[in-house]
Design a protein around this motif. Structure first.
Motif, PDB file in Angstrom:
ATOM      1  N   ARG A 174       0.823  -1.212   0.000  1.00  0.00           N
ATOM      2  CA  ARG A 174       0.000   0.000   0.000  1.00  0.00           C
ATOM      3  C   ARG A 174       0.855   1.258   0.000  1.00  0.00           C
ATOM      4  N   ALA A 175       1.938   1.251   0.789  1.00  0.00           N
ATOM      5  CA  ALA A 175       2.818   2.418   0.831  1.00  0.00           C
ATOM      6  C   ALA A 175       3.472   2.666  -0.524  1.00  0.00           C
ATOM      7  N   ALA A 176       3.950   1.600  -1.161  1.00  0.00           N
ATOM      8  CA  ALA A 176       4.660   1.750  -2.434  1.00  0.00           C
ATOM      9  C   ALA A 176       3.748   2.241  -3.548  1.00  0.00           C
ATOM     10  N   LEU A 177       2.486   1.802  -3.537  1.00  0.00           N
ATOM     11  CA  LEU A 177       1.550   2.174  -4.605  1.00  0.00           C
ATOM     12  C   LEU A 177       0.645   3.335  -4.217  1.00  0.00           C
ATOM     13  N   GLY A 178       0.803   3.847  -3.002  1.00  0.00           N
ATOM     14  CA  GLY A 178      -0.023   4.971  -2.572  1.00  0.00           C
ATOM     15  C   GLY A 178      -1.482   4.626  -2.407  1.00  0.00           C
ATOM     16  N   LEU A 179      -1.781   3.393  -2.026  1.00  0.00           N
ATOM     17  CA  LEU A 179      -3.169   2.955  -1.874  1.00  0.00           C
ATOM     18  C   LEU A 179      -3.739   3.421  -0.544  1.00  0.00           C
ATOM     19  N   SER A 180      -4.987   3.797  -0.562  1.00  0.00           N
ATOM     20  CA  SER A 180      -5.678   4.149   0.671  1.00  0.00           C
ATOM     21  C   SER A 180      -5.752   2.940   1.583  1.00  0.00           C
ATOM     22  N   LEU A 181      -5.662   3.182   2.876  1.00  0.00           N
ATOM     23  CA  LEU A 181      -5.770   2.085   3.834  1.00  0.00           C
ATOM     24  C   LEU A 181      -7.173   1.500   3.870  1.00  0.00           C
ATOM     25  N   GLU A 182      -8.162   2.278   3.428  1.00  0.00           N
ATOM     26  CA  GLU A 182      -9.554   1.833   3.514  1.00  0.00           C
ATOM     27  C   GLU A 182      -9.976   0.927   2.365  1.00  0.00           C
ATOM     28  N   THR A 183      -9.191   0.869   1.298  1.00  0.00           N
ATOM     29  CA  THR A 183      -9.611   0.080   0.143  1.00  0.00           C
ATOM     30  C   THR A 183      -9.465  -1.408   0.427  1.00  0.00           C
ATOM     31  N   PRO A 184     -10.329  -2.246  -0.137  1.00  0.00           N
ATOM     32  CA  PRO A 184     -10.223  -3.692   0.062  1.00  0.00           C
ATOM     33  C   PRO A 184      -8.884  -4.211  -0.444  1.00  0.00           C
ATOM     34  N   ARG A 185      -8.418  -5.289   0.166  1.00  0.00           N
ATOM     35  CA  ARG A 185      -7.185  -5.911  -0.295  1.00  0.00           C
ATOM     36  C   ARG A 185      -7.514  -6.857  -1.432  1.00  0.00           C
ATOM     37  N   ASP A 186      -7.119  -6.463  -2.637  1.00  0.00           N
ATOM     38  CA  ASP A 186      -7.419  -7.258  -3.828  1.00  0.00           C
ATOM     39  C   ASP A 186      -6.148  -7.863  -4.417  1.00  0.00           C
ATOM     40  N   PHE A 187      -5.134  -8.050  -3.602  1.00  0.00           N
ATOM     41  CA  PHE A 187      -3.868  -8.637  -4.046  1.00  0.00           C
ATOM     42  C   PHE A 187      -3.494  -9.747  -3.066  1.00  0.00           C
ATOM     43  N   ALA A 188      -2.890 -10.789  -3.592  1.00  0.00           N
ATOM     44  CA  ALA A 188      -2.544 -11.954  -2.775  1.00  0.00           C
ATOM     45  C   ALA A 188      -1.293 -11.683  -1.945  1.00  0.00           C
ATOM     46  N   VAL A 189      -1.281 -12.235  -0.740  1.00  0.00           N
ATOM     47  CA  VAL A 189      -0.111 -12.176   0.148  1.00  0.00           C
ATOM     48  C   VAL A 189       0.174 -13.621   0.556  1.00  0.00           C
ATOM     49  N   ILE A 190       1.159 -14.229  -0.075  1.00  0.00           N
ATOM     50  CA  ILE A 190       1.319 -15.680  -0.022  1.00  0.00           C
ATOM     51  C   ILE A 190       2.496 -16.082   0.855  1.00  0.00           C
ATOM     52  N   ASN A 191       2.302 -17.153   1.628  1.00  0.00           N
ATOM     53  CA  ASN A 191       3.399 -17.701   2.438  1.00  0.00           C
ATOM     54  C   ASN A 191       4.622 -17.964   1.576  1.00  0.00           C
ATOM     55  N   ALA A 192       5.783 -17.551   2.081  1.00  0.00           N
ATOM     56  CA  ALA A 192       7.082 -17.817   1.453  1.00  0.00           C
ATOM     57  C   ALA A 192       7.240 -17.149   0.093  1.00  0.00           C
ATOM     58  N   SER A 193       6.452 -16.103  -0.160  1.00  0.00           N
ATOM     59  CA  SER A 193       6.602 -15.352  -1.404  1.00  0.00           C
ATOM     60  C   SER A 193       7.726 -14.334  -1.276  1.00  0.00           C
ATOM     61  N   ILE A 194       8.319 -14.000  -2.428  1.00  0.00           N
ATOM     62  CA  ILE A 194       9.348 -12.964  -2.517  1.00  0.00           C
ATOM     63  C   ILE A 194       8.729 -11.738  -3.176  1.00  0.00           C
ATOM     64  N   ASN A 195       8.923 -10.585  -2.562  1.00  0.00           N
ATOM     65  CA  ASN A 195       8.329  -9.344  -3.050  1.00  0.00           C
ATOM     66  C   ASN A 195       9.421  -8.284  -3.050  1.00  0.00           C
ATOM     67  N   ARG A 196       9.674  -7.671  -4.196  1.00  0.00           N
ATOM     68  CA  ARG A 196      10.855  -6.825  -4.373  1.00  0.00           C
ATOM     69  C   ARG A 196      10.476  -5.346  -4.404  1.00  0.00           C
ATOM     70  N   PHE A 197      11.184  -4.576  -3.584  1.00  0.00           N
ATOM     71  CA  PHE A 197      10.980  -3.138  -3.488  1.00  0.00           C
ATOM     72  C   PHE A 197      12.329  -2.439  -3.628  1.00  0.00           C
ATOM     73  N   THR A 198      12.274  -1.165  -3.955  1.00  0.00           N
ATOM     74  CA  THR A 198      13.439  -0.296  -3.808  1.00  0.00           C
ATOM     75  C   THR A 198      13.062   0.827  -2.859  1.00  0.00           C
ATOM     76  N   LEU A 199      14.079   1.375  -2.204  1.00  0.00           N
ATOM     77  CA  LEU A 199      13.893   2.500  -1.302  1.00  0.00           C
ATOM     78  C   LEU A 199      14.854   3.602  -1.711  1.00  0.00           C
ATOM     79  N   ALA A 200      14.313   4.767  -2.032  1.00  0.00           N
ATOM     80  CA  ALA A 200      15.130   5.925  -2.382  1.00  0.00           C
ATOM     81  C   ALA A 200      14.482   7.166  -1.780  1.00  0.00           C
ATOM     82  N   ASP A 201      15.276   7.968  -1.100  1.00  0.00           N
ATOM     83  CA  ASP A 201      14.780   9.199  -0.468  1.00  0.00           C
ATOM     84  C   ASP A 201      13.566   8.939   0.414  1.00  0.00           C
ATOM     85  N   GLY A 202      13.626   7.836   1.144  1.00  0.00           N
ATOM     86  CA  GLY A 202      12.561   7.517   2.089  1.00  0.00           C
ATOM     87  C   GLY A 202      11.290   6.995   1.469  1.00  0.00           C
TER      88      GLY A 202
END
Length: 224
Positions: A174-202
């Motif tokens: 949600r933070a990376a895509l700027g999604l509202s906290l109130e919106t339904p979760r329509d994306f899977a969060v799977i055990n042992a999944s790998i999810n890749r992010f970058t962090l720049a300027d906070g």
């Protein structure tokens, strides 16, 4: 949703955000929260598969939630790289208070009003306290995202593997895509999944989500 701005002075930090392997409570839809549940046999297999697929990748540091299902998963990964596994309480799952230890059906039966508010994504709604004081989703979001950003800022320009929980992964997405906290979760969060992010300027950015090619087809989503 704004997050704490911690500047990075070098190239972006790469963050591999990984959900822990399966537990017996995941399999039976029993809410864990801060209850410290170990991996089951399938979760141990998943941790081994994660470790094998990440063995050839550059990983400079591994950090885990201090709940054992996360650090057991992290230790399998770190073993291939000769790295220690510091434990970070900020990466813990959300504390669900009196909901913890119950099946989803039991929560609905015992706490119908609070369960309805949870399912309706009322992000400031209070849950009943149990052995621990429950967090609202907004409190949890700021705690989890703040921990990820702070850890990333401590490893500028490096590759960091963070092993955490389904709720923590949701917050980062949600933070990376700027999604509202109130919106339904329509994306899977799977055990042992790998999810890749970058962090720049906070700021977190999403590179890829839900890599599970190292696992077989019957992995578990947080909500399924």
């Amino acid at each position: 949703m704004p997050i704490t701005n911690i500047s990075s002075t070098t190239r972006p930090t790469t963050i591999l955000l990984i959900r822990h392997g399966e537990t017996a409570w995941n399999a039976e839809r029993r809410l864990q929260g801060h209850i410290d549940i170990a991996l089951n046999a399938e979760g141990e297999r998943q941790a081994g598969a994660l470790a094998a697929v990440l063995a050839a990748e550059r990983i400079d540091a591994v950090v885990a939630s201090d709940l054992q299902r996360a650090w057991q998963t992290a230790e399998a990964i770190a073993g291939h790289h000769g790295l220690p596994v510091p434990r970070e309480p900020g990466l813990r799952e959300r504390c669900f208070g009196g909901f913890e230890g119950l099946l989803y059906a039991e929560i609905e039966q015992r706490f119908p009003a609070e369960f309805a508010a949870w399912q309706a994504r009322r992000v400031d709604a209070a849950m009943p306290d149990g052995l621990r004081e429950a967090e609202t989703f907004r409190q949890f979001y700021h705690r989890a995202v703040g921990a990820i950003v702070a850890l990333g800022a401590r490893h500028p320009g490096r590759t960091l593997a963070l092993v955490a929980h389904g709720g923590v992964l949701e917050c980062a997405y949600r933070a990376a895509l700027g999604l509202s906290l109130e919106t339904p979760r329509d994306f899977a969060v799977i055990n042992a999944s790998i999810n890749r992010f970058t962090l720049a300027d906070g700021k977190l950015s999403l590179a890829s989500w839900g890599e599970v090619g190292h696992l077989r087809d019957d992995v578990l989503d947080e909500l399924n």
